[in-house]
Scaffold this motif. Sequence first.
Motif, PDB file in Angstrom:
ATOM      1  N   ILE A   9     -28.672 -10.292 -23.393  1.00 32.79           N
ATOM      2  CA  ILE A   9     -28.011  -9.347 -22.489  1.00 32.79           C
ATOM      3  C   ILE A   9     -29.093  -8.648 -21.678  1.00 32.79           C
ATOM      4  CG2 ILE A   9     -26.515  -7.323 -22.325  1.00 32.79           C
ATOM      5  CD1 ILE A   9     -25.464  -8.103 -25.160  1.00 32.79           C
ATOM      6  N   PHE A  10     -29.102  -8.895 -20.380  1.00 35.13           N
ATOM      7  CA  PHE A  10     -30.124  -8.335 -19.502  1.00 35.13           C
ATOM      8  C   PHE A  10     -29.601  -7.114 -18.751  1.00 35.13           C
ATOM      9  CE2 PHE A  10     -31.697 -12.688 -19.836  1.00 35.13           C
ATOM     10  CZ  PHE A  10     -33.077 -12.530 -19.850  1.00 35.13           C
ATOM     11  N   ASP A  11     -30.452  -6.121 -18.622  1.00 38.23           N
ATOM     12  CA  ASP A  11     -30.288  -5.119 -17.580  1.00 38.23           C
ATOM     13  C   ASP A  11     -30.608  -5.799 -16.247  1.00 38.23           C
ATOM     14  OD1 ASP A  11     -30.322  -2.480 -16.248  1.00 38.23           O
ATOM     15  OD2 ASP A  11     -32.489  -2.815 -16.195  1.00 38.23           O
ATOM     16  N   TYR A  12     -30.223  -5.172 -15.136  1.00 39.02           N
ATOM     17  CA  TYR A  12     -30.492  -5.792 -13.829  1.00 39.02           C
ATOM     18  C   TYR A  12     -31.622  -5.078 -13.073  1.00 39.02           C
ATOM     19  CZ  TYR A  12     -29.666  -8.490  -9.622  1.00 39.02           C
ATOM     20  OH  TYR A  12     -29.822  -9.343  -8.554  1.00 39.02           O
ATOM     21  N   LEU A  43     -21.021  -3.885 -26.914  1.00 38.09           N
ATOM     22  CA  LEU A  43     -19.926  -4.211 -27.832  1.00 38.09           C
ATOM     23  C   LEU A  43     -18.853  -5.048 -27.146  1.00 38.09           C
ATOM     24  CD1 LEU A  43     -19.583  -0.776 -29.675  1.00 38.09           C
ATOM     25  CD2 LEU A  43     -20.677  -2.871 -30.523  1.00 38.09           C
ATOM     26  N   VAL A  44     -18.541  -4.725 -25.895  1.00 34.16           N
ATOM     27  CA  VAL A  44     -17.555  -5.515 -25.146  1.00 34.16           C
ATOM     28  C   VAL A  44     -18.067  -6.935 -24.925  1.00 34.16           C
ATOM     29  CG1 VAL A  44     -16.436  -5.784 -22.895  1.00 34.16           C
ATOM     30  CG2 VAL A  44     -16.435  -3.556 -24.025  1.00 34.16           C
ATOM     31  N   ILE A  45     -19.338  -7.063 -24.553  1.00 31.91           N
ATOM     32  CA  ILE A  45     -19.915  -8.387 -24.313  1.00 31.91           C
ATOM     33  C   ILE A  45     -19.903  -9.221 -25.589  1.00 31.91           C
ATOM     34  CG2 ILE A  45     -22.060  -9.603 -23.749  1.00 31.91           C
ATOM     35  CD1 ILE A  45     -22.651  -7.265 -21.779  1.00 31.91           C
ATOM     36  N   LEU A  46     -20.319  -8.634 -26.698  1.00 30.42           N
ATOM     37  CA  LEU A  46     -20.313  -9.356 -27.974  1.00 30.42           C
ATOM     38  C   LEU A  46     -18.908  -9.829 -28.326  1.00 30.42           C
ATOM     39  CD1 LEU A  46     -22.629  -7.046 -30.126  1.00 30.42           C
ATOM     40  CD2 LEU A  46     -23.238  -9.259 -29.139  1.00 30.42           C
ATOM     41  N   ALA A  93     -27.883 -11.752 -30.959  1.00 37.16           N
ATOM     42  CA  ALA A  93     -28.051 -11.300 -29.573  1.00 37.16           C
ATOM     43  C   ALA A  93     -29.312 -10.453 -29.438  1.00 37.16           C
ATOM     44  CB  ALA A  93     -26.838 -10.491 -29.126  1.00 37.16           C
ATOM     45  N   THR A  94     -29.782 -10.353 -28.206  1.00 37.71           N
ATOM     46  CA  THR A  94     -30.912  -9.496 -27.851  1.00 37.71           C
ATOM     47  C   THR A  94     -30.590  -8.796 -26.541  1.00 37.71           C
ATOM     48  OG1 THR A  94     -32.518 -11.014 -28.859  1.00 37.71           O
ATOM     49  CG2 THR A  94     -33.381  -9.417 -27.295  1.00 37.71           C
ATOM     50  N   VAL A  95     -30.941  -7.528 -26.451  1.00 35.69           N
ATOM     51  CA  VAL A  95     -30.856  -6.775 -25.194  1.00 35.69           C
ATOM     52  C   VAL A  95     -32.248  -6.702 -24.588  1.00 35.69           C
ATOM     53  CG1 VAL A  95     -30.494  -4.481 -24.190  1.00 35.69           C
ATOM     54  CG2 VAL A  95     -28.837  -5.405 -25.818  1.00 35.69           C
ATOM     55  N   VAL A  96     -32.349  -6.939 -23.279  1.00 36.76           N
ATOM     56  CA  VAL A  96     -33.625  -6.853 -22.566  1.00 36.76           C
ATOM     57  C   VAL A  96     -33.477  -5.852 -21.428  1.00 36.76           C
ATOM     58  CG1 VAL A  96     -35.360  -8.084 -21.209  1.00 36.76           C
ATOM     59  CG2 VAL A  96     -34.208  -9.246 -23.110  1.00 36.76           C
ATOM     60  N   GLY A  97     -34.341  -4.838 -21.404  1.00 38.00           N
ATOM     61  CA  GLY A  97     -34.248  -3.848 -20.341  1.00 38.00           C
ATOM     62  C   GLY A  97     -35.530  -3.059 -20.174  1.00 38.00           C
ATOM     63  N   ASP A  98     -35.588  -2.305 -19.078  1.00 43.31           N
ATOM     64  CA  ASP A  98     -36.811  -1.574 -18.731  1.00 43.31           C
ATOM     65  C   ASP A  98     -36.730  -0.080 -18.996  1.00 43.31           C
ATOM     66  OD1 ASP A  98     -34.942  -1.448 -16.435  1.00 43.31           O
ATOM     67  OD2 ASP A  98     -36.544  -0.278 -15.509  1.00 43.31           O
ATOM     68  N   THR A  99     -35.578   0.406 -19.476  1.00 44.44           N
ATOM     69  CA  THR A  99     -35.442   1.845 -19.687  1.00 44.44           C
ATOM     70  C   THR A  99     -35.003   2.161 -21.109  1.00 44.44           C
ATOM     71  OG1 THR A  99     -33.087   2.064 -19.114  1.00 44.44           O
ATOM     72  CG2 THR A  99     -34.682   2.087 -17.282  1.00 44.44           C
ATOM     73  N   THR A 100     -35.221   3.411 -21.483  1.00 45.04           N
ATOM     74  CA  THR A 100     -34.758   3.870 -22.794  1.00 45.04           C
ATOM     75  C   THR A 100     -33.242   3.769 -22.900  1.00 45.04           C
ATOM     76  OG1 THR A 100     -34.664   6.164 -21.994  1.00 45.04           O
ATOM     77  CG2 THR A 100     -36.707   5.443 -23.044  1.00 45.04           C
ATOM     78  N   PHE A 101     -32.543   3.877 -21.762  1.00 49.15           N
ATOM     79  CA  PHE A 101     -31.079   3.775 -21.785  1.00 49.15           C
ATOM     80  C   PHE A 101     -30.646   2.384 -22.257  1.00 49.15           C
ATOM     81  CE2 PHE A 101     -32.152   6.376 -17.887  1.00 49.15           C
ATOM     82  CZ  PHE A 101     -32.110   7.590 -18.548  1.00 49.15           C
ATOM     83  N   ASP A 102     -31.379   1.351 -21.812  1.00 51.32           N
ATOM     84  CA  ASP A 102     -31.083  -0.018 -22.242  1.00 51.32           C
ATOM     85  C   ASP A 102     -31.346  -0.186 -23.735  1.00 51.32           C
ATOM     86  OD1 ASP A 102     -30.623  -0.878 -19.516  1.00 51.32           O
ATOM     87  OD2 ASP A 102     -32.794  -0.905 -19.261  1.00 51.32           O
ATOM     88  N   ILE A 103     -32.501   0.312 -24.169  1.00 55.39           N
ATOM     89  CA  ILE A 103     -32.890   0.145 -25.568  1.00 55.39           C
ATOM     90  C   ILE A 103     -31.911   0.881 -26.479  1.00 55.39           C
ATOM     91  CG2 ILE A 103     -34.731   0.450 -27.244  1.00 55.39           C
ATOM     92  CD1 ILE A 103     -35.317  -1.526 -24.873  1.00 55.39           C
ATOM     93  N   GLU A 104     -31.578   2.117 -26.122  1.00 56.16           N
ATOM     94  CA  GLU A 104     -30.647   2.903 -26.937  1.00 56.16           C
ATOM     95  C   GLU A 104     -29.268   2.246 -26.985  1.00 56.16           C
ATOM     96  OE1 GLU A 104     -30.868   6.676 -25.047  1.00 56.16           O
ATOM     97  OE2 GLU A 104     -32.888   7.097 -25.799  1.00 56.16           O
ATOM     98  N   SER A 136     -27.858   1.111 -30.587  1.00 57.50           N
ATOM     99  CA  SER A 136     -26.600   1.731 -31.021  1.00 57.50           C
ATOM    100  C   SER A 136     -25.532   0.694 -31.353  1.00 57.50           C
ATOM    101  CB  SER A 136     -26.067   2.670 -29.941  1.00 57.50           C
ATOM    102  OG  SER A 136     -26.956   3.739 -29.724  1.00 57.50           O
ATOM    103  N   ALA A 137     -25.686  -0.515 -30.796  1.00 52.13           N
ATOM    104  CA  ALA A 137     -24.744  -1.603 -31.079  1.00 52.13           C
ATOM    105  C   ALA A 137     -25.264  -2.533 -32.174  1.00 52.13           C
ATOM    106  CB  ALA A 137     -24.477  -2.406 -29.806  1.00 52.13           C
ATOM    107  N   ASP A 138     -26.359  -2.131 -32.841  1.00 53.93           N
ATOM    108  CA  ASP A 138     -26.987  -2.936 -33.900  1.00 53.93           C
ATOM    109  C   ASP A 138     -27.533  -4.260 -33.378  1.00 53.93           C
ATOM    110  OD1 ASP A 138     -26.544  -1.064 -35.964  1.00 53.93           O
ATOM    111  OD2 ASP A 138     -24.487  -1.781 -36.215  1.00 53.93           O
ATOM    112  N   VAL A 139     -27.980  -4.239 -32.121  1.00 50.86           N
ATOM    113  CA  VAL A 139     -28.586  -5.421 -31.501  1.00 50.86           C
ATOM    114  C   VAL A 139     -30.065  -5.130 -31.248  1.00 50.86           C
ATOM    115  CG1 VAL A 139     -28.637  -6.864 -29.422  1.00 50.86           C
ATOM    116  CG2 VAL A 139     -26.448  -6.209 -30.437  1.00 50.86           C
TER     117      VAL A 139
END
Length: 220
Positions: free
Chosen positions: A8-11, A152-155, A165-176, A180-183
Amino acid sequence: MSMKRLVIFDYDGTIADSRGSIAHCANLALEAVGRPQVPATMVQALIGLPLRDIFGRLLDDGGDDEILDGAVAAYRSRYADVDRAHSRLYEQMPELLADLKRAGTMLAIATGKSTEGAHRGISRHGLDATLFDLVLGSDAVPRPKPYPDMVLVILDDLGVHPDDATVVGDTTFDIEMGVSADVDACGVTWGSHGHDQLRHAGAKWIVQTRDELRRLLLQE
């Protein structure tokens, strides 16, 4: 790590270098509602949040509904032209996305943009929209970043367990959002927030180059 079924990428700030466009357009919007412009770094630190939240934080008094609605409308009316002139995809990101897709990985976008705005950005930057199994904007959930709702919706929609799954992003908002979704989340340092901020937010991995990100996600 082993290859994940879903990334799951941030844009903005992760796939596209649009930070300058966003900051410039936000200042044009502030000017349009009679408020003073702010340093670009103030805007860039908030990228990833919904527009209304960004303007609420930029205005000293938080702004009333009329001011906030006016700022958001002014921003949206100008953004396409500003973005077209000033933003670009980060080098190697289109190739990485295509190679992940060829390897059988599902791809999604979770962005602070509206869902429609995200689709327009993908088209404007010349990305193949079929790369993405799902594109979700902040308007698609009750609580956008940094809450876990988009992940959670994407999962749920794609039928993927958080461990896959993995989340990839450049901000703390992405990481949090991911944590928070246990990813597990990977922070990238070429965007808005730095290494220490990303680590403090809970990033499991932090990469400084697209080559590092490629090796991590494709296990090369």
